[in-house]
Design a protein around this motif. Structure first.
Motif, PDB file in Angstrom:
ATOM      1  N   ASP A 197      28.387 -21.304  -7.559  1.00  0.00           N
ATOM      2  CA  ASP A 197      27.270 -20.903  -6.708  1.00  0.00           C
ATOM      3  C   ASP A 197      27.188 -19.376  -6.646  1.00  0.00           C
ATOM      4  N   ARG A 198      25.967 -18.839  -6.758  1.00  0.00           N
ATOM      5  CA  ARG A 198      25.671 -17.408  -6.712  1.00  0.00           C
ATOM      6  C   ARG A 198      26.204 -16.657  -7.942  1.00  0.00           C
ATOM      7  N   TRP A 199      26.523 -17.387  -8.995  1.00  0.00           N
ATOM      8  CA  TRP A 199      27.073 -16.773 -10.213  1.00  0.00           C
ATOM      9  C   TRP A 199      26.100 -15.771 -10.834  1.00  0.00           C
ATOM     10  N   PHE A 200      24.801 -16.066 -10.751  1.00  0.00           N
ATOM     11  CA  PHE A 200      23.798 -15.224 -11.420  1.00  0.00           C
ATOM     12  C   PHE A 200      23.118 -14.232 -10.477  1.00  0.00           C
ATOM     13  N   GLU A 201      23.479 -14.212  -9.198  1.00  0.00           N
ATOM     14  CA  GLU A 201      22.889 -13.229  -8.286  1.00  0.00           C
ATOM     15  C   GLU A 201      23.218 -11.813  -8.754  1.00  0.00           C
TER      16      GLU A 201
ATOM     17  N   ALA B 126      13.637  -9.304 -15.456  1.00  0.00           N
ATOM     18  CA  ALA B 126      13.549  -9.241 -14.001  1.00  0.00           C
ATOM     19  C   ALA B 126      14.951  -9.402 -13.431  1.00  0.00           C
ATOM     20  N   LEU B 127      15.162  -8.868 -12.220  1.00  0.00           N
ATOM     21  CA  LEU B 127      16.441  -8.967 -11.548  1.00  0.00           C
ATOM     22  C   LEU B 127      16.464 -10.199 -10.651  1.00  0.00           C
ATOM     23  N   ILE B 128      17.615 -10.850 -10.598  1.00  0.00           N
ATOM     24  CA  ILE B 128      17.766 -12.086  -9.840  1.00  0.00           C
ATOM     25  C   ILE B 128      18.219 -11.772  -8.419  1.00  0.00           C
ATOM     26  N   LYS B 129      17.455 -12.250  -7.443  1.00  0.00           N
ATOM     27  CA  LYS B 129      17.755 -12.019  -6.027  1.00  0.00           C
ATOM     28  C   LYS B 129      18.630 -13.122  -5.446  1.00  0.00           C
ATOM     29  N   VAL B 130      18.294 -14.381  -5.721  1.00  0.00           N
ATOM     30  CA  VAL B 130      18.996 -15.531  -5.145  1.00  0.00           C
ATOM     31  C   VAL B 130      19.378 -16.493  -6.251  1.00  0.00           C
ATOM     32  N   ASP B 131      20.598 -17.015  -6.183  1.00  0.00           N
ATOM     33  CA  ASP B 131      21.067 -18.054  -7.099  1.00  0.00           C
ATOM     34  C   ASP B 131      21.822 -19.085  -6.276  1.00  0.00           C
ATOM     35  N   GLU B 132      21.156 -20.181  -5.989  1.00  0.00           N
ATOM     36  CA  GLU B 132      21.736 -21.208  -5.121  1.00  0.00           C
ATOM     37  C   GLU B 132      21.942 -22.499  -5.894  1.00  0.00           C
ATOM     38  N   LEU B 133      23.147 -23.046  -5.795  1.00  0.00           N
ATOM     39  CA  LEU B 133      23.487 -24.301  -6.444  1.00  0.00           C
ATOM     40  C   LEU B 133      23.468 -25.402  -5.397  1.00  0.00           C
ATOM     41  N   GLY B 134      22.547 -26.364  -5.557  1.00  0.00           N
ATOM     42  CA  GLY B 134      22.411 -27.445  -4.591  1.00  0.00           C
ATOM     43  C   GLY B 134      22.361 -28.794  -5.260  1.00  0.00           C
ATOM     44  N   ALA B 135      22.158 -29.838  -4.439  1.00  0.00           N
ATOM     45  CA  ALA B 135      22.137 -31.199  -4.957  1.00  0.00           C
ATOM     46  C   ALA B 135      20.962 -31.426  -5.904  1.00  0.00           C
ATOM     47  N   GLY B 136      19.852 -30.721  -5.679  1.00  0.00           N
ATOM     48  CA  GLY B 136      18.674 -30.897  -6.526  1.00  0.00           C
ATOM     49  C   GLY B 136      18.661 -30.034  -7.758  1.00  0.00           C
ATOM     50  N   GLY B 137      19.705 -29.266  -7.989  1.00  0.00           N
ATOM     51  CA  GLY B 137      19.768 -28.378  -9.139  1.00  0.00           C
ATOM     52  C   GLY B 137      20.030 -26.948  -8.706  1.00  0.00           C
ATOM     53  N   ARG B 138      19.782 -26.052  -9.590  1.00  0.00           N
ATOM     54  CA  ARG B 138      20.033 -24.636  -9.322  1.00  0.00           C
ATOM     55  C   ARG B 138      18.702 -23.925  -9.075  1.00  0.00           C
TER      56      ARG B 138
ATOM     57  N   ARG C 149      11.074 -19.992 -23.593  1.00  0.00           N
ATOM     58  CA  ARG C 149      12.536 -19.893 -23.587  1.00  0.00           C
ATOM     59  C   ARG C 149      12.965 -18.707 -22.729  1.00  0.00           C
ATOM     60  N   VAL C 150      13.980 -18.926 -21.865  1.00  0.00           N
ATOM     61  CA  VAL C 150      14.434 -17.908 -20.917  1.00  0.00           C
ATOM     62  C   VAL C 150      15.959 -17.868 -20.910  1.00  0.00           C
ATOM     63  N   ARG C 151      16.500 -16.674 -20.719  1.00  0.00           N
ATOM     64  CA  ARG C 151      17.954 -16.531 -20.589  1.00  0.00           C
ATOM     65  C   ARG C 151      18.275 -15.807 -19.289  1.00  0.00           C
ATOM     66  N   ILE C 152      19.259 -16.302 -18.542  1.00  0.00           N
ATOM     67  CA  ILE C 152      19.753 -15.609 -17.358  1.00  0.00           C
ATOM     68  C   ILE C 152      21.209 -15.240 -17.596  1.00  0.00           C
ATOM     69  N   THR C 153      21.605 -14.078 -17.091  1.00  0.00           N
ATOM     70  CA  THR C 153      22.977 -13.608 -17.279  1.00  0.00           C
ATOM     71  C   THR C 153      23.621 -13.349 -15.922  1.00  0.00           C
ATOM     72  N   ALA C 154      24.938 -13.401 -15.903  1.00  0.00           N
ATOM     73  CA  ALA C 154      25.701 -13.250 -14.668  1.00  0.00           C
ATOM     74  C   ALA C 154      25.454 -11.894 -14.031  1.00  0.00           C
ATOM     75  N   GLY C 155      25.628 -11.852 -12.715  1.00  0.00           N
ATOM     76  CA  GLY C 155      25.445 -10.611 -11.978  1.00  0.00           C
ATOM     77  C   GLY C 155      26.758 -10.050 -11.489  1.00  0.00           C
ATOM     78  N   CYS C 156      26.728  -8.780 -11.085  1.00  0.00           N
ATOM     79  CA  CYS C 156      27.943  -8.104 -10.625  1.00  0.00           C
ATOM     80  C   CYS C 156      27.579  -7.199  -9.451  1.00  0.00           C
ATOM     81  N   ASP C 157      28.404  -7.257  -8.384  1.00  0.00           N
ATOM     82  CA  ASP C 157      28.186  -6.371  -7.232  1.00  0.00           C
ATOM     83  C   ASP C 157      28.956  -5.061  -7.372  1.00  0.00           C
TER      84      ASP C 157
END
Length: 298
Positions: A193-197, A213-225, A242-250
């Protein structure tokens, strides 16, 4: 001066001239656009400079020393050249612009007037205005290293060294609906959860290809991500894009060590004293060693 410039100056010295201006715009994605204020298209070095683009330029301000040369280009938005969608999508940001004066009766007689990049672009009633910044504008950018607790590198760059293209840090998918801000993903449950924020979304295909674009929210729930962007894409995704998302870092040291196993490349100073430490005062009941972990700091 080059032989081409000498030939142009010799032509100007005759007093009866046949000259025009031409502009070459080269975007970061490799697209090239040619414009001229001549009444006919001209072709130079394999590039066609269009006369019907309604592009003009204001007077060029050129200075000696380190001051930035600048000017402004004005033109009509066209479905065949510069479009409002491409401008809104940022595809002309920092595009390289080169301007010449050329003898249209002898295209080998020419000289370069300006070379720089596109700055701010504004659009009003089908007309765009593009600020052109000279090469010395790059010298106005901040240089050097900032001493701060967080990492000063950008995730995935040469100083960081993390390979974001590995399956551990990236996930590709096809859009299943028209969207430009919020995405519901299936099959990405292996990531925490929040891996891609704070990460990045990159469009790989379709009309929006190349947009990021920058990812604001990454929520993992029962209905998917559920992935939410800080700002919507200028061009909405279509089903099948086709889209690619990459991990985020604080940029914190614990994230560098645990999430990316990259502590050896951490570019911050986690033990540098903060403002609270600078404003602290001695307390007789606590340790006052002055260390970075001084429990007596207020």
């Amino acid at each position: 001066m080059s032989a081409q410039s000498d030939a142009l100056y010799a032509h100007l010295a005759t007093g009866c001239t046949t000259v025009c201006h031409r502009w070459l715009v080269e975007r970061a994605d490799g697209q090239r656009f040619g414009f001229t204020d001549h009444d006919r298209d001209i072709v130079i070095d394999g590039v066609s400079y269009r006369a019907d683009a309604s592009l003009t330029a204001q007077a060029l301000q050129q200075t000696t020393g380190m001051a930035v040369d600048n000017t402004e280009a004005i033109g009509a938005l066209s479905s065949l050249s510069i479009t409002t969608i491409d401008i809104s999508a940022g595809r002309f940001d920092r595009a390289v612009v080169t301007a010449w004066v050329v003898n249209w009766q002898d295209l080998t007689a020419r000289t370069c007037l300006f070379r720089g990049t596109i700055g701010e672009i504004t659009q009003v009633d089908g007309i765009f205005r593009a600020e052109l910044r000279g090469l010395t504008d790059a010298l106005n950018q901040p240089q050097g290293r900032t001493y701060q607790r967080s990492c000063g590198a950008i995730l995935g760059d040469a100083r960081c060294g993390v390979d974001l293209m590995t399956p551990e840090y990236a996930f590709e998918f096809e859009a299943d609906a028209v969207a430009n801000t919020t995405f519901m993903l299936q099959g990405a449950g292996a990531f925490a959860d929040r891996w891609f924020e704070r990460g990045t979304l990159v469009v790989l295909s379709g009309d929006a290809a190349g947009l990021t674009a920058l990812i604001k929210v990454d929520e993992l729930g029962a209905g998917g991500r559920r992935v939410v962007l800080w700002e919507g894409l200028a061009i909405a995704l279509r089903p099948g894009d086709r889209v690619r998302i990459t991990a985020g870092c604080d940029r914190l040291i614990d994230t560098c060590r645990v999430k990316f196993s990259n502590i050896s490349s951490f570019r911050g100073f986690p033990h540098i004293p903060g403002e609270d430490w600078l404003a602290s005062y001695p307390v007789s009941s606590m340790s006052n060693t002055g260390g970075s972990r001084n429990p007596g700091a207020a």
